[in-house]
Design a protein around this motif. Sequence first.
Motif, PDB file in Angstrom:
ATOM      1  N   ALA A 111      13.390  -4.850   2.548  1.00  0.00           N
ATOM      2  CA  ALA A 111      12.808  -6.006   2.843  1.00  0.00           C
ATOM      3  C   ALA A 111      11.965  -5.938   3.955  1.00  0.00           C
ATOM      4  O   ALA A 111      10.631  -6.518   3.887  1.00  0.00           O
ATOM      5  N   ALA A 112      12.066  -5.041   4.726  1.00  0.00           N
ATOM      6  CA  ALA A 112      11.053  -4.775   5.974  1.00  0.00           C
ATOM      7  C   ALA A 112       9.741  -4.163   5.543  1.00  0.00           C
ATOM      8  O   ALA A 112       8.783  -4.518   6.136  1.00  0.00           O
ATOM      9  N   LEU A 113       9.767  -3.709   4.282  1.00  0.00           N
ATOM     10  CA  LEU A 113       8.646  -3.304   3.560  1.00  0.00           C
ATOM     11  C   LEU A 113       7.475  -4.128   3.247  1.00  0.00           C
ATOM     12  O   LEU A 113       6.428  -3.802   3.327  1.00  0.00           O
ATOM     13  N   PHE A 114       7.988  -5.306   3.315  1.00  0.00           N
ATOM     14  CA  PHE A 114       7.372  -6.349   2.598  1.00  0.00           C
ATOM     15  C   PHE A 114       6.870  -7.486   3.816  1.00  0.00           C
ATOM     16  O   PHE A 114       6.114  -8.490   3.788  1.00  0.00           O
ATOM     17  N   VAL A 115       7.231  -7.119   5.143  1.00  0.00           N
ATOM     18  CA  VAL A 115       6.743  -7.836   6.158  1.00  0.00           C
ATOM     19  C   VAL A 115       5.370  -7.246   6.831  1.00  0.00           C
ATOM     20  O   VAL A 115       5.272  -6.081   7.156  1.00  0.00           O
ATOM     21  N   PRO A 116       4.233  -8.231   6.691  1.00  0.00           N
ATOM     22  CA  PRO A 116       3.207  -7.566   7.104  1.00  0.00           C
ATOM     23  C   PRO A 116       3.134  -7.415   8.812  1.00  0.00           C
ATOM     24  O   PRO A 116       3.902  -7.865   9.451  1.00  0.00           O
ATOM     25  N   PHE A 117       2.390  -6.339   9.052  1.00  0.00           N
ATOM     26  CA  PHE A 117       2.399  -6.145  10.617  1.00  0.00           C
ATOM     27  C   PHE A 117       1.844  -7.366  11.547  1.00  0.00           C
ATOM     28  O   PHE A 117       2.257  -7.610  12.707  1.00  0.00           O
TER      29      PHE A 117
END
Length: 275
Positions: A111-117
């Motif tokens: 899920a963290a892969l889909f959180v934009p920086f």
Amino acid sequence: MRGARISRWLIAVPMALLALATIYPLVFTANAAMKTRRDYILDRFSLADSLRWDNIVTAWTSAGTARYFVNSVIVVAGAVALLLLLGSMAGFALSHFRFRGSKALLLGCLAALFVPFQVIMVPLVRTMADTGLVDTYPGLILAYVAQFLPFTIYLMASYYSTIPSEIVDAARIDGNSTYGVYRRIMLPMGRPALLSVGVLNALFCWNDVLIALLMMPSAEHRTLMVGVTSLRGQYSADIPTFASGVLIAAVPVLTIYLFFQRRIADAVTAGSTKG
């Protein structure tokens, strides 16, 4: 037969156009770097008369690109080493140990892969500023690790899940501790995945501009990509020198890709393996 030929052309033509659109900016930049300022102003699209390295030397020395290059090497090497260490350990644990919340942790990494920086940008910088890590090499390295660690863990866990658990059990029967299994079994067997993920992380960190721009505000600690971006304003009237800086920044990336393109493809498809 005719239908198959038409299908091949329908695939080949768009791919050829895409390749041309990708290669042309590189060729244009390299050609501009070999021109004098006068030649570029007179005709920017003509081929350079000869190979002139003066602009590249100027960009490397006078424009400070050499210092930016060293900064990038230090940061990328430190970030990739830490990412591989933490990612391989966590991937081993999540793929071969069953404990309460293990699946939730793996799903959390996914899920963290889909959180934009941009979502975590402000709290990250404030945290780094409060701990005195802004404008330091360790601060930027930790920022890269925080950003790319979920990706590394997920790919390493996907790869390690393809290793039979019987191998781990046999190593434990032979008297290996958990660390011994990791060091003697998982690290050697995980070398292909470690190389693939390491190459991808190196490219991510090398090409980054936003994180480095926030974490390294001073000119002394700028990374290469941030430094090259700043050259656009400093050498706005001297496009050949600016193009030389862009060329210097692109050469390491192209070299890595040409030598490790198979590994990059393996890493991209690693998430589709059993896991």
